[in-house]
Design a protein around this motif. Structure first.
Motif, mmCIF file in Angstrom:
data_model
loop_
_atom_site.group_PDB
_atom_site.id
_atom_site.type_symbol
_atom_site.label_atom_id
_atom_site.label_comp_id
_atom_site.label_asym_id
_atom_site.label_seq_id
_atom_site.Cartn_x
_atom_site.Cartn_y
_atom_site.Cartn_z
ATOM 1 N N LEU A 37 0.849 -1.192 0.000
ATOM 2 C CA LEU A 37 0.000 0.000 0.000
ATOM 3 C C LEU A 37 0.881 1.236 0.000
ATOM 4 N N MET A 38 0.528 2.180 -0.855
ATOM 5 C CA MET A 38 1.295 3.430 -0.895
ATOM 6 C C MET A 38 0.385 4.590 -1.240
ATOM 7 N N GLU A 39 0.905 5.768 -1.006
ATOM 8 C CA GLU A 39 0.220 6.998 -1.379
ATOM 9 C C GLU A 39 -0.176 6.960 -2.854
ATOM 10 N N GLU A 68 10.918 6.194 -18.924
ATOM 11 C CA GLU A 68 9.728 7.050 -19.041
ATOM 12 C C GLU A 68 8.450 6.309 -18.624
ATOM 13 N N TYR A 69 8.529 4.997 -18.417
ATOM 14 C CA TYR A 69 7.383 4.219 -17.935
ATOM 15 C C TYR A 69 7.259 4.268 -16.416
ATOM 16 N N ASN A 70 8.382 4.361 -15.735
ATOM 17 C CA ASN A 70 8.365 4.307 -14.271
ATOM 18 C C ASN A 70 8.573 5.672 -13.632
ATOM 19 N N ILE A 125 8.518 5.860 -9.541
ATOM 20 C CA ILE A 125 7.692 4.770 -8.996
ATOM 21 C C ILE A 125 8.343 3.424 -9.323
ATOM 22 N N ASP A 126 7.716 2.354 -8.899
ATOM 23 C CA ASP A 126 8.081 0.980 -9.285
ATOM 24 C C ASP A 126 9.505 0.634 -8.845
ATOM 25 N N MET A 127 9.700 0.460 -7.535
ATOM 26 C CA MET A 127 11.053 0.286 -7.017
ATOM 27 C C MET A 127 11.350 -1.106 -6.476
HETATM 28 N N1 LIG Z 1 1.494 5.192 -6.151
HETATM 29 C C1 LIG Z 1 0.816 5.230 -7.295
HETATM 30 N N2 LIG Z 1 -0.088 6.199 -7.536
HETATM 31 C C2 LIG Z 1 -0.773 6.247 -8.688
HETATM 32 N N3 LIG Z 1 -0.641 5.350 -9.680
HETATM 33 C C3 LIG Z 1 0.242 4.353 -9.509
HETATM 34 C C4 LIG Z 1 1.017 4.236 -8.325
HETATM 35 N N4 LIG Z 1 1.800 3.156 -8.440
HETATM 36 C C5 LIG Z 1 1.524 2.625 -9.649
HETATM 37 N N5 LIG Z 1 0.582 3.331 -10.303
HETATM 38 C C6 LIG Z 1 0.020 3.089 -11.640
HETATM 39 O O1 LIG Z 1 0.223 1.735 -11.993
HETATM 40 C C7 LIG Z 1 1.131 1.638 -13.092
HETATM 41 C C8 LIG Z 1 2.062 0.446 -12.885
HETATM 42 O O2 LIG Z 1 2.783 0.628 -11.697
HETATM 43 P P1 LIG Z 1 4.265 0.057 -11.534
HETATM 44 O O3 LIG Z 1 4.670 0.254 -10.111
HETATM 45 O O4 LIG Z 1 5.146 0.655 -12.584
HETATM 46 O O5 LIG Z 1 4.046 -1.493 -11.774
HETATM 47 P P2 LIG Z 1 4.600 -2.525 -12.860
HETATM 48 O O6 LIG Z 1 5.563 -3.358 -12.087
HETATM 49 O O7 LIG Z 1 3.410 -3.264 -13.292
HETATM 50 O O8 LIG Z 1 5.267 -1.747 -13.965
HETATM 51 C C9 LIG Z 1 1.824 2.984 -13.138
HETATM 52 O O9 LIG Z 1 2.269 3.325 -14.441
HETATM 53 C C10 LIG Z 1 0.734 3.921 -12.686
HETATM 54 O O10 LIG Z 1 -0.176 4.205 -13.730
#
Ligand SMILES: Nc1ncnc2c1ncn2[C@@H]1O[C@H](COP(=O)(O)OP(=O)(O)O)[C@@H](O)[C@H]1O
Ligand SMILES: [Mg+2]
Length: 242
Positions: free
Chosen positions: A129-131, A178-180, A190-192
């Motif tokens: 769970l995250m913000e 540019e995806y993450n 994101i996505d760490m």
């Molecule tokens: N904290 C977040 N807040 C809003 N959207 C998120 C968040 N985390 C992920 N997402 C959405 O979900 C998508 C996939 O998340 P990501 O963490 O990159 O997972 P994956 O491992 O599937 O690539 C992101 O591109 C975004 O659209």
């Protein structure tokens, strides 16, 4: 909108969607009042599904790693080279649980270092769970499709995040592109899950790959710095600050 979870019984609605492990983790998080609403799906990725949710009226992202993910073998390499998780062996489930915890820990380190990442809130088994980074239940766009006013300034900002991540949080993102990166006024990383500590034998090569990805993307929009120079600057600063 989503299922409002006044009591655990209402979780039955989701029984067709989630496996047993995931349901148990969801029950626990609902019971602890860490989730009050499970909303619609936001993303279906290779390893995880992301749902919108709420905690006390505040938006959260619910990231659920699939136990049956095809990629769990690749995950092992990122775990065993990282001293925090080097003892993780064993079943598919254990690897996925460790991965979830790793993403939580990575986000916490980055967040504490002041890097714009979603604040991590809790994890249980395969659920993080995250913000929520977005508005009206819609996530901010990924950098690849975002309207960026000043690409050169955004490029410098992202290089700054990479440097702070390396020098202060002692982490390499290892899947930066540019995806993450989400974008709204400013970039957010994101996505760490795959991010590793500097003791990982491939930390420097992961950093180089991240730098090349970011340069590849921004070279379409602005001047970019020399990749080797970026590397030397970041590695040099990390040595000064052990
Ligand atoms: N904290 C977040 N807040 C809003 N959207 C998120 C968040 N985390 C992920 N997402 C959405 O979900 C998508 C996939 O998340 P990501 O963490 O990159 O997972 P994956 O491992 O599937 O690539 C992101 O591109 C975004 O659209
Ligand atoms: Mg991603």
């Amino acid at each position: 909108m989503g299922v409002r979870l006044k009591d655990a019984d209402q979780m039955k609605v989701r029984e067709d969607v989630f496996d047993e492990v995931t349901l148990i983790a969801l029950y626990k998080l609902v019971h602890k009042k860490l989730i009050s609403v499970i909303g619609g799906p936001i993303s279906t990725g290779k390893e995880a599904n992301v749902f919108y949710g709420e905690q006390d009226g505040r938006g959260i992202a619910i990231k659920i790693y699939r136990i049956q993910t095809a990629n769990f073998k690749a995950m092992s390499e990122y775990l065993t080279g990282d001293r925090r998780f080097s003892s993780i062996r064993g079943s598919r489930k254990e690897i996925i649980f460790a991965w979830t915890k790793k993403e939580y820990s990575n986000l916490a380190r980055a967040y504490e270092a002041g890097i714009p990442v979603p604040q991590p809130l809790a994890f249980d088994r395969n659920i993080l769970l995250m913000e929520f980074l977005g508005e009206s239940e819609r996530p901010y766009p990924q950098l690849r499709v975002a309207a960026v006013d000043d690409p050169a300034a955004t490029y410098r900002e992202i290089l700054g995040y990479m440097e702070t991540l390396f020098v202060k949080a002692r982490l390499v993102h290892a899947d930066l592109s540019e995806y993450n990166i989400l974008y709204a006024q400013r970039p957010y990383l994101i996505d760490m899950g795959q991010a590793v500590t500097l003791d990982h034998p491939r930390a420097a090569s992961f950093l180089f790959r991240d730098v090349k990805n970011i340069n590849r993307f921004f070279s379409r929009y602005c001047d970019v710095q020399d990749e080797e120079e970026i590397m030397q600057r970041i590695l040099g600063k990390a040595r000064q600050e052990p």
